[in-house]
Write an enzyme that holds these catalytic residues in place. Sequence first.
Site, PDB file in Angstrom:
ATOM      1  N   GLU A 150      -9.725 -43.001 -38.448  1.00  0.00           N
ATOM      2  CA  GLU A 150     -10.445 -42.184 -39.412  1.00  0.00           C
ATOM      3  C   GLU A 150     -11.888 -42.656 -39.545  1.00  0.00           C
ATOM      4  O   GLU A 150     -12.825 -41.854 -39.629  1.00  0.00           O
ATOM      5  CB  GLU A 150      -9.721 -42.278 -40.763  1.00  0.00           C
ATOM      6  CG  GLU A 150     -10.024 -41.135 -41.697  1.00  0.00           C
ATOM      7  CD  GLU A 150      -9.100 -41.187 -42.922  1.00  0.00           C
ATOM      8  OE1 GLU A 150      -7.965 -40.699 -42.808  1.00  0.00           O
ATOM      9  OE2 GLU A 150      -9.505 -41.727 -43.954  1.00  0.00           O
ATOM     10  N   GLU A 160     -13.789 -41.507 -36.598  1.00  0.00           N
ATOM     11  CA  GLU A 160     -14.035 -40.072 -36.713  1.00  0.00           C
ATOM     12  C   GLU A 160     -15.181 -39.819 -37.694  1.00  0.00           C
ATOM     13  O   GLU A 160     -16.062 -38.992 -37.449  1.00  0.00           O
ATOM     14  CB  GLU A 160     -12.754 -39.371 -37.202  1.00  0.00           C
ATOM     15  CG  GLU A 160     -12.841 -37.857 -37.147  1.00  0.00           C
ATOM     16  CD  GLU A 160     -11.609 -37.182 -37.754  1.00  0.00           C
ATOM     17  OE1 GLU A 160     -10.618 -37.883 -38.064  1.00  0.00           O
ATOM     18  OE2 GLU A 160     -11.651 -35.956 -37.929  1.00  0.00           O
ATOM     19  N   CYS A 196      -4.442 -39.110 -45.533  1.00  0.00           N
ATOM     20  CA  CYS A 196      -3.208 -39.907 -45.474  1.00  0.00           C
ATOM     21  C   CYS A 196      -2.194 -39.521 -46.536  1.00  0.00           C
ATOM     22  O   CYS A 196      -1.075 -39.988 -46.517  1.00  0.00           O
ATOM     23  CB  CYS A 196      -3.505 -41.398 -45.531  1.00  0.00           C
ATOM     24  SG  CYS A 196      -4.878 -41.799 -46.553  1.00  0.00           S
ATOM     25  N   SER A 227     -10.039 -35.282 -42.154  1.00  0.00           N
ATOM     26  CA  SER A 227      -9.868 -36.059 -40.933  1.00  0.00           C
ATOM     27  C   SER A 227      -8.593 -35.603 -40.244  1.00  0.00           C
ATOM     28  O   SER A 227      -7.613 -35.242 -40.901  1.00  0.00           O
ATOM     29  CB  SER A 227      -9.755 -37.533 -41.310  1.00  0.00           C
ATOM     30  OG  SER A 227      -9.168 -38.244 -40.249  1.00  0.00           O
ATOM     31  N   GLU A 252       6.924 -34.656 -45.064  1.00  0.00           N
ATOM     32  CA  GLU A 252       5.984 -34.913 -43.970  1.00  0.00           C
ATOM     33  C   GLU A 252       6.719 -35.340 -42.694  1.00  0.00           C
ATOM     34  O   GLU A 252       6.424 -34.851 -41.604  1.00  0.00           O
ATOM     35  CB  GLU A 252       4.981 -36.003 -44.373  1.00  0.00           C
ATOM     36  CG  GLU A 252       3.894 -36.234 -43.334  1.00  0.00           C
ATOM     37  CD  GLU A 252       3.012 -37.432 -43.652  1.00  0.00           C
ATOM     38  OE1 GLU A 252       3.540 -38.473 -44.101  1.00  0.00           O
ATOM     39  OE2 GLU A 252       1.783 -37.344 -43.457  1.00  0.00           O
ATOM     40  N   GLU A 259       5.158 -31.113 -36.091  1.00  0.00           N
ATOM     41  CA  GLU A 259       4.087 -31.780 -35.335  1.00  0.00           C
ATOM     42  C   GLU A 259       4.416 -33.243 -35.075  1.00  0.00           C
ATOM     43  O   GLU A 259       3.824 -33.872 -34.214  1.00  0.00           O
ATOM     44  CB  GLU A 259       2.752 -31.747 -36.103  1.00  0.00           C
ATOM     45  CG  GLU A 259       2.305 -30.400 -36.580  1.00  0.00           C
ATOM     46  CD  GLU A 259       2.780 -30.124 -37.998  1.00  0.00           C
ATOM     47  OE1 GLU A 259       3.926 -29.655 -38.129  1.00  0.00           O
ATOM     48  OE2 GLU A 259       2.035 -30.368 -38.949  1.00  0.00           O
TER      49      GLU A 259
END
Lengths: 487, 169, 591
Positions: C286, C289, C312, C332, C374, C379
């Site tokens: 992060e 980035e 997060c 991010s 999550e 994904e």
Amino acid sequence: MTNRQLRIALRNCGSINPERIEEYIAGNGYLSLGKVVTGMEPKQAIQLLIDSGLRGRGGAGFPTGLKWLYAMNSEADQKYVVCNADEGDPGAFMDRSILEGDPHSVLEAMAIAGYCIGADKGYIYIRAEYPLAIRRLKIAISQAKESGLLGENIFSSGFSFDIDLKYGAGAFVCGEETALIHSMEGERGEPSLKPPFPAESGYLGMPTNVNNVETLANIPVIFEKGADWFSKIGTEKSKGTKVFALAGKVNNVGLIEVQMGTTLREVIFDIGGGIREGKKFKAVQTGGPSGGCLTEKHLDTPIDYENLVANGSMMGSGGMIVMDEDDCMVSIARFYLEFSVDESCGKCAPCRIGNKRLHELLDRICQGNGTDADLERLRNLGEVIKDTSLCGLGQSSPNPVLSTLDNFFEEFESHVRDKKCPAGVCRDLLEYFILEDNCVGCTACARACPVGAITGERKELHVVNTAICIKCGACMEKCKFDAVVLI
Amino acid sequence: MSSVKIELRKDQVEKIHAFCDQCGNEPGELINILHRTQEEFGYLPAEIQEVIADKLALPVAKVYGVVTFYSFFTMIPKGEFPISICTGTACYVRGAEKVLSEFKKLLDIQVGETSADGKFSLSCLRCVGACGLAPVVLVGDKTYGRIAPDDVKEILEEAGGARTRGQGD
Amino acid sequence: MKQIKLTIDNKTIEVPEGTTVYKTAKEMDIDIPVLCYMDLKDLNIENKPGGCRICSVEIEGRHNLAPSCSTYVSEGMVVRTNSMRVINARRTVMELILSDHPKDCLICPKSGTCDLQNMAIKLGIREIPGQEYAEVSTYRLDTSPSIIRNMDKCIMCRRCETMCNDFQTVGALHAVNRGFQAVVAPAFEMNLEHSPCTYCGQCVAVCPTGALTEVDHTPKVIQALSDPAKTVVVQTAPAVRAALGEEFGLKPGTRVTGKMVTALKNLGFDYVFDTDFAADLTIMEEGTEFLDRLTRHLKGDREVKLPILTSCCPGWVNFFEYHFPELKDIPSTARSPQQMFGSIAKSYFAEKIGVDRKEMVVVSVMPCLAKKYECQRDEFKVDGNPDVDYSISTRELAHLIKQANMDLVDMPDSEFDAPLGESTGAGVIFGATGGVIEAATRTAYEVHTGKELESVDFKQLRGMDGIRSASVDFDGLEIRIGIAHGLGNARKLLEEIKEGNSEYHAIEIMACPGGCIGGGGQPLHHGDSNILKARTKAIYEEDEEKTLRKSHENPYVIKLYEEFLDKPMSEKAHQLLHTHYFGRKKKVFEV
């Protein structure tokens, strides 16, 4: 009709065309508004209202002038005047009659209130179920605006006042002013705790004065004729008149307006013409679904706020339902509780669950399953619900139960101990019986009976087997000789 | 509250948007908007509530919370002939309950329901201010006064030649 | 402020005007029972609908009892909290509430920590008159990936509604229906899954009964642990160690890191690792980035989006996916530490120990309920196999430890296993609001300026205010940082971004009050915000005690890049450590 009837709030109803402002003006309409906005200081006008002794006609009877004073004293850039026209009491329709018959008196009073408390905006919160009243109000508002009696710079006094409508959507609790305000704001109409009172923090958080329709309808005349004139009518603490919707088992039903202090006997027997079909008077229920039942012994009590409360009932908005010997008071209490259960908003536990439990207890008693312990529980539960509920609905919903327990305890005892309904209303406690004298043995009842509980030969007396009977009443409907009875 | 699934046409959505626009898209005007929408569509299905919530930037749960609070709002389409029985006190003491159970029996529906053929729906209301005529029944805009259970069949037949329970099955 | 003199239970006291009777009594050590009332004063969250009426007291001169939670003191007031009238009313109201509540306490997930149960005990309720014929309200059970709604147990305290609407502005839950049918529910009484719910779990955190609870994954964990074919790996989030002790009677703020590791090893986990390791890894990705976007921005690249938002917190990710889908390319792309850990565990680490990823079970212990959702997202699966198999909350871990006849208090300390157990202080502070951005700043500063920080403590980023902003001097370049905890506060910052008025370069957002230490899976705070403060303190203490306090100094992270990932934002890192977002809101008919 006796001289106890006096029309103040209903003064124009039926005598003027409500859709023509000219007719209202011809009867000194808007004179008071002119007088107040051009010649009186708000304080002075409020003092006049306080001196008149006018109290809120929507229920609790709070002095109207004081309410205005609190709203006036709250400092804010924006204040509101609200007319509570969410008439929800079953059996009461005086607000609707006033709005349909004399809408301008309400508009005029709201404008006076606006001037006094410092508000330039008013709302009428009205039941959507009153289409005619809504139509007439809309006409009245636009006529008043065209005539310069609402809108900008009224009577060139620099005072401006505008009125809009907001619609209720079928929730009795919205008659409570904090709930009404939440509903106006597009929320669920749940009441909130007072303080803060609407006079400090009401619609959109601004000081708001809420008055009921009938209260407002009194105001233009009070300013026209003076505080002295008004305060001479009525009793020491309850001034003026009260409109009642007289209904039930009386000969003459309808709206009446009587001076405060009139006795129930005068209302029921003189004005109401006594009980229908020569039956015996049993009770009168005042104050709507959360009022109480009054009896024979209260007939000579002068009607005012204090006396009704002292006897376990209340003024409420003025419903007055008369009951006769055929009415079962336990069933009546259950009927009112059913209303409160339906209309509880559900916010506080005592009202949400307590009224449900009260209703269940009454149901049991009506079915013949009640016990002595249930009677004790009824009273304790009723008192705790009154003591702990959040708003006026829950604080008064047990009244029909408590007042019938007080005044008709023996009727409860009959249901519980003897499993009998003295008035012959509670079906579960009744049994079908065929009278020997009337039965011709036509067999119609036996053929109608869906469970074969009736036996008997042709042209001979028939008999109901109560062990099989499901109490559907089909036999009674079919019998042409009035031989089937419930006892 | 049970509901029916529908799909809104573009013009219907536009109409709802127009109601919201006329009320300044103010969340405080929610009840007025619901009134106008129900007037237009007859009821307030979930899809309509979603459109309103979206337009006013309100949670749908809140709109639903308001709709289910007020007895005037309904999520079920009313019948062609909506029947309302006044169960106000004056009507009650004059026998409204018996009239109501007769309607339930003949139509074979409960209060708040619509008959399978969509013809009749049954509801109770609290006092129409016609206590002198108690007990009172409304069928659409038509008022029937001093009704006894025996009159119920006739009322239904007059309204729509109702196929009532027990007939022909 | 004006002082008001009043009498409560025959004792006289003076308190400032505007104090409630309840708070006044509390000052006098008179504990008036409450059910619906909740005051999280440091967070400006107050719930006092005056609905339960349990706190009713008698006030001389008033004809009804008054709710003490929302009745303000007045001069000369005489209050009785214990008259027989009050006691009878309180008991009767309690009986009413219980009459509409299931009696399955034996198997209720809230048993033992239930406010209603405790109140019934306190009031000595032994029977409920009329229960045999009392109608009890029943609702359909609603199970979502994170939260179970059993509204039969709802007492209409409205705390969840306050959290969901006023504090989080999520609007998934609202009071619906009227009277006896009234209940708190999503629109159309649909399941939470079809609502805007973010699974932040704040409704669960404040629910006084078993109406809202987490989905319990401990049975699945027990099953995995008892399967000899499986290699079971556990990771523990930073906020867990600062709160787990509370479940064992330890003072809030007691750190139990070493004890927790021992307990997990005793439970039979093959490897006990630390999510903090993955937090350090998150900072690498992060932070890189951020610097990349910042550099491009400074060079005048108009395409680049700033501020960058942290990613997060899964509750927060759900929130912007639903409410701000148009901003979904601003956060991010770095995965959360939980998911980075899972991804590395089932690739790098699995390879290292020669275990097929299908034979490895990764369990996470989280202060959070949204983590349960999550880890189930598509994904984060490889051929249908999730990177993290089960996520259990701090509360669930406590149950597991208790079931195994262990008392955490007596545990000796142990160290996390290598290599995924090593972490820096920067990873630890992820657990508190402002911690992620502080950790990122420590690394970004040194990478960007090439200089070593004199002090790693950025105190200006810490605190409990809902929205905070601070500037950090990057060697002459002013970096403006925004921090929000609570989604209602986040919404304000997002609106600014939407309108193009945001002044920040980077923003940290956490869904829960106080950050992860106040997560929906933590031991219940029962409305005491001092507990949240004590946990925060514990987090920063742990950071201070660490020798390494900057993520880029974590030797195992460095090694991971050398051996496996190459460098931050590399192609492999992208594939394993980054993600993308979806607009979740169902499109209402578009015109």
